[in-house]
Design an enzyme around this catalytic site. Sequence first.
Site, PDB file in Angstrom:
ATOM      1  N   ASP A  87       0.884  -1.164   0.000  1.00  0.00           N
ATOM      2  CA  ASP A  87       0.000   0.000   0.000  1.00  0.00           C
ATOM      3  C   ASP A  87       0.922   1.214   0.000  1.00  0.00           C
ATOM      4  O   ASP A  87       1.380   1.646   1.051  1.00  0.00           O
ATOM      5  CB  ASP A  87      -0.901  -0.004   1.231  1.00  0.00           C
ATOM      6  CG  ASP A  87      -1.771   1.237   1.320  1.00  0.00           C
ATOM      7  OD1 ASP A  87      -2.150   1.789   0.268  1.00  0.00           O
ATOM      8  OD2 ASP A  87      -2.064   1.668   2.451  1.00  0.00           O
ATOM      9  N   GLU A 137      -1.260  -1.683  -4.705  1.00  0.00           N
ATOM     10  CA  GLU A 137      -2.486  -0.909  -4.857  1.00  0.00           C
ATOM     11  C   GLU A 137      -2.254   0.206  -5.870  1.00  0.00           C
ATOM     12  O   GLU A 137      -1.241   0.899  -5.827  1.00  0.00           O
ATOM     13  CB  GLU A 137      -2.902  -0.314  -3.509  1.00  0.00           C
ATOM     14  CG  GLU A 137      -4.234   0.391  -3.567  1.00  0.00           C
ATOM     15  CD  GLU A 137      -4.721   0.835  -2.203  1.00  0.00           C
ATOM     16  OE1 GLU A 137      -5.063   2.027  -2.073  1.00  0.00           O
ATOM     17  OE2 GLU A 137      -4.757  -0.006  -1.281  1.00  0.00           O
ATOM     18  N   ASP A 155      -2.343   0.930   7.440  1.00  0.00           N
ATOM     19  CA  ASP A 155      -1.561   0.784   6.209  1.00  0.00           C
ATOM     20  C   ASP A 155      -1.118  -0.663   5.988  1.00  0.00           C
ATOM     21  O   ASP A 155      -1.110  -1.154   4.859  1.00  0.00           O
ATOM     22  CB  ASP A 155      -0.348   1.722   6.231  1.00  0.00           C
ATOM     23  CG  ASP A 155      -0.761   3.178   6.297  1.00  0.00           C
ATOM     24  OD1 ASP A 155      -1.412   3.647   5.344  1.00  0.00           O
ATOM     25  OD2 ASP A 155      -0.446   3.846   7.301  1.00  0.00           O
TER      26      ASP A 155
END
Length: 168
Positions: free
Chosen positions: A7, A66, A138
Site C-alpha cells: 500500500d 495498490e 496501512d
Amino acid sequence: MRILGIDPGSRKTGFGIIEMVRQQPVYVASGVIRVEKFPAPQRLKRIFEAFGELVRQYAPDQVAVEKVFVHKDPVAAIKLGQARGVVLCAAALAELPIYEYTPTRIKGAIVGKGHARKEQVQFMVRQLLRLSETPQEDAADALACALCHGRLAALGVDLSILNKGARF
C-alpha cells in the site's frame, strides 16, 4: 506462493506478506515503512531500500500493489505516484511479477463491497488471516492487496491479463 502486498504512500508505505498454502492464505509478516521525518528525495530512497530488504528477507514470488486513485489534491497525487513508482521499480529490478489492483477491487475481494470503510477492511483481514490483533491501517491495506491477489490466483483467474492493463 508467497505474495508481498504493498500500500504505497509518500509518508507511510504499508507492506503485508502472505503465503498461499493449498489455496488458503497464511500470515507471514506485515508492517509500515515510515519515512515522514525525511526530505522528499530521502523518503523515496528509504522506501526503495526497505522494499529491497523485504524482498531479501522474505523472498516473495509475486508483488501486488495498490493502484493510485484520483486525489482532489494534485500535489498529493504526484507524491503518491512517486512512492508507487519507486516500489514498482524496485520490484522490477528484483525481477518479480507485479500485479496492480484498484482500492475498489481490493475491498470488493476482501469485504464484498468495493466502497467498504477502512475498519471493515481491517476486520476482514484479521478474520481471514486468523490474527490475534487488528493490523495497523496501512499494513492491513497491504495485506488486503496481497489477499486479493491470492484469492484471484486460488480461483484460477488468468493473472497474466493483469499485467496487460486489464481493469480490475
